[in-house]
Design an enzyme around this catalytic site. Structure first.
Site, PDB file in Angstrom:
ATOM      1  N   ASP A  54      -7.951 -15.456   6.119  1.00  0.00           N
ATOM      2  CA  ASP A  54      -7.061 -14.407   6.568  1.00  0.00           C
ATOM      3  C   ASP A  54      -6.576 -14.694   7.980  1.00  0.00           C
ATOM      4  O   ASP A  54      -7.210 -14.316   8.949  1.00  0.00           O
ATOM      5  CB  ASP A  54      -7.864 -13.093   6.573  1.00  0.00           C
ATOM      6  N   GLU A 146       6.127  -9.482   2.850  1.00  0.00           N
ATOM      7  CA  GLU A 146       6.114  -8.044   2.580  1.00  0.00           C
ATOM      8  C   GLU A 146       7.518  -7.443   2.546  1.00  0.00           C
ATOM      9  O   GLU A 146       8.360  -7.738   3.383  1.00  0.00           O
ATOM     10  CB  GLU A 146       5.284  -7.365   3.680  1.00  0.00           C
ATOM     11  N   LYS A 182       5.013  -8.971  -1.410  1.00  0.00           N
ATOM     12  CA  LYS A 182       3.970  -7.991  -1.173  1.00  0.00           C
ATOM     13  C   LYS A 182       4.572  -6.592  -1.151  1.00  0.00           C
ATOM     14  O   LYS A 182       5.547  -6.322  -0.457  1.00  0.00           O
ATOM     15  CB  LYS A 182       3.284  -8.299   0.170  1.00  0.00           C
ATOM     16  N   THR A 206      -0.569  -4.523  -2.395  1.00  0.00           N
ATOM     17  CA  THR A 206      -1.508  -4.387  -1.286  1.00  0.00           C
ATOM     18  C   THR A 206      -1.774  -2.915  -0.992  1.00  0.00           C
ATOM     19  O   THR A 206      -1.188  -2.031  -1.627  1.00  0.00           O
ATOM     20  CB  THR A 206      -0.978  -5.161  -0.045  1.00  0.00           C
ATOM     21  N   PHE A 228      -9.042  -2.979  -0.718  1.00  0.00           N
ATOM     22  CA  PHE A 228      -9.672  -3.020   0.607  1.00  0.00           C
ATOM     23  C   PHE A 228     -11.013  -2.285   0.582  1.00  0.00           C
ATOM     24  O   PHE A 228     -11.098  -1.133   1.019  1.00  0.00           O
ATOM     25  CB  PHE A 228      -8.743  -2.364   1.640  1.00  0.00           C
TER      26      PHE A 228
HETATM   27  C1  LIG Z   1      -2.144 -10.559  -0.660  1.00  0.00           C
HETATM   28  O1  LIG Z   1      -2.113  -9.543   0.354  1.00  0.00           O
HETATM   29  C2  LIG Z   1      -3.343  -9.346   1.032  1.00  0.00           C
HETATM   30  C3  LIG Z   1      -3.236  -8.103   1.892  1.00  0.00           C
HETATM   31  O2  LIG Z   1      -2.215  -8.174   2.822  1.00  0.00           O
HETATM   32  C4  LIG Z   1      -3.726 -10.608   1.780  1.00  0.00           C
HETATM   33  O3  LIG Z   1      -4.951 -10.409   2.465  1.00  0.00           O
HETATM   34  C5  LIG Z   1      -3.862 -11.726   0.766  1.00  0.00           C
HETATM   35  O4  LIG Z   1      -4.173 -12.933   1.425  1.00  0.00           O
HETATM   36  C6  LIG Z   1      -2.579 -11.888  -0.038  1.00  0.00           C
HETATM   37  N1  LIG Z   1      -2.821 -12.876  -1.064  1.00  0.00           N
HETATM   38  C7  LIG Z   1      -2.146 -14.018  -1.140  1.00  0.00           C
HETATM   39  C8  LIG Z   1      -2.546 -14.969  -2.216  1.00  0.00           C
HETATM   40  O5  LIG Z   1      -1.229 -14.264  -0.383  1.00  0.00           O
END
Ligand SMILES: *[C@@H]1O[C@H](CO)[C@@H](O)[C@H](O)[C@H]1NC(C)=O
Ligand SMILES: *[C@@H]1O[C@H](CO)[C@@H](O)[C@H](O)[C@H]1NC(C)=O
Length: 382
Positions: A54, A146, A182, A206, A228
């Protein structure tokens, strides 16, 4: 088709790694590595769940990607705003390009804003795409981008903006297969995902805090959801005045297990990829930072921030055991087979105060950052 998220290697993080001058991830599989501790909790976890980091700091992503350790990346309004405000030349180039692009696309060419909202929206999206395109140069997988959070309750406008984002990527020679759109987990956002998935555009739903959102996303054919668990735990702790829960009874963990079990029981392909982690037993308990992660070992994928990856790499492998497994989880699923329509969804939603509060909070926070971003863009236009 599932994208091949390369499991986070273990070697990188198996070593007590406060600096990352470590052996490359890729060769590890082909090397006999007697010097490496191959028995960390992170190694064990990576066998069960595909891990992803992340971070969307270009340098940090580059660092991990070079080691072959991450496949995907993500952007969000906060990260785009940070990029816009970052003096670093790479980011200011993206910003200048977004402004130029907007002026050319919407005519005028002078510095005034004849249609301020339309211009700011376009510049905002272009900036997000520029950031996404840079991230894609560093990683082999997909980048999430997003849709304007202010459209979270407007299906048609979300679809339009998502299509425009995809076409901006295509203008840059980037295929839609490398992008995840997203969308916030509102009924309207999920319905936008349904339309987009039918067009072959993959979506990441999300801000998922409730089984209801997860079920609706699966039924809509969403590619991936990001629940989450940590923020769900926050809500229950404050609601019940508790310091913590045993990980196996952590409401966030239980919710994610419920989502995953439902997906597997009814054959939905939607990937369950939790993000946002808290110490189930409370921060005061040693080793609790990874409670929720360990309690969900075996779920499809996880997004984990670097400090928690490091924490796992310093724990013994015996800390990890499979908690989610497609077969056993499916067998444990208690949900009936049901189909949600808008009315039913909204009726149930009203009975979920945690979902309502946390979703609103998440949307409001991103709305605020979107306002901040607007201010930066206005400066830049003038
Ligand atoms: C999807 O969104 C989430 C939340 O923002 C993020 O943490 C995650 O890495 C995303 N997944 C991908 C594969 O990009
Ligand atoms: C959204 O678009 C669809 C298809 O174009 C249309 O039928 C519908 O009326 C629109 N909905 C709204 C609320 O504008």
């Amino acid at each position: 088709m599932r994208f091949p998220l390369i499991a986070l290697s273990t070697a990188l993080l198996a070593t007590p790694a406060h600096s990352f001058t470590l052996p490359s991830c890729t060769p590890i599989t082909s090397t006999t590595s007697t010097t490496l501790n191959m028995a960390s909790a992170l190694d064990e976890l990576a066998k069960l769940t595909t891990l992803s980091i992340d971070s969307s700091d270009l340098d940090e992503v580059a660092k991990f990607a070079k080691l072959g350790c991450i496949t995907d990346a993500t952007t969000n309004p906060l990260l785009v705003t940070q990029a816009a405000s970052n003096g670093d030349e790479r980011y200011s180039k993206m910003l200048k390009d977004a402004i130029m692009y907007t002026k050319e696309a919407l005519g005028g060419g002078d510095s005034s804003l004849p249609e301020p909202e339309a211009e700011l929206n376009l510049a905002m999206d272009k900036l997000a795409v520029n950031l996404g395109a840079q991230l894609l140069k560093l990683i082999p997988g997909k980048v999430s981008t997003e849709v304007d959070i202010r459209l979270s309750y407007d299906t048609n406008s979300s679809v339009d903006r998502a299509r425009r984002i995809i076409s901006m990527y295509e203008e840059m020679g980037i295929d839609k297969d490398r992008v995840l759109i997203k969308l916030a987990g509102t009924w309207e956002g999920i319905q936008a995902a349904k339309i987009l998935e039918e067009e072959g555009v993959h979506c990441n739903i999300t801000l998922v805090f409730s089984f209801l959102q997860a079920a609706a996303s699966a039924q809509a054919g969403a590619y991936l959801i990001s629940p989450f668990p940590g923020r769900i735990l926050d809500w229950f702790k404050s609601q019940n005045g508790k310091e913590g829960y045993p990980p196996q009874a952590d409401p966030g963990v239980l919710d994610v297990q419920r989502m995953y079990s439902y997906f597997r029981k009814y054959g939905y392909k939607t990937i369950c990829m939790p993000a946002s982690w808290r110490p189930s037993r409370g921060a005061a308990v040693e080793g609790s930072a990874v409670d929720e992660i360990l309690a969900l070992a075996g779920v499809d994928e996880m997004t984990i921030p670097p400090p928690l990856l490091l924490a796992l790499s310093e724990m013994d492998a015996s800390a990890v055991s499979e908690q989610c497994n497609a077969k056993t989880s499916a067998a444990m699923c208690r949900e009936p087979d049901f189909v949600l329509d808008e009315q039913t969804y909204k009726q149930y939603w009203e009975t979920d105060p945690c979902g309502i509060e946390k979703l609103n909070q998440g949307i409001d926070a991103f709305k605020q950052t979107t306002e901040d971003l607007k201010q930066v863009l206005i400066q830049e236009f003038n």
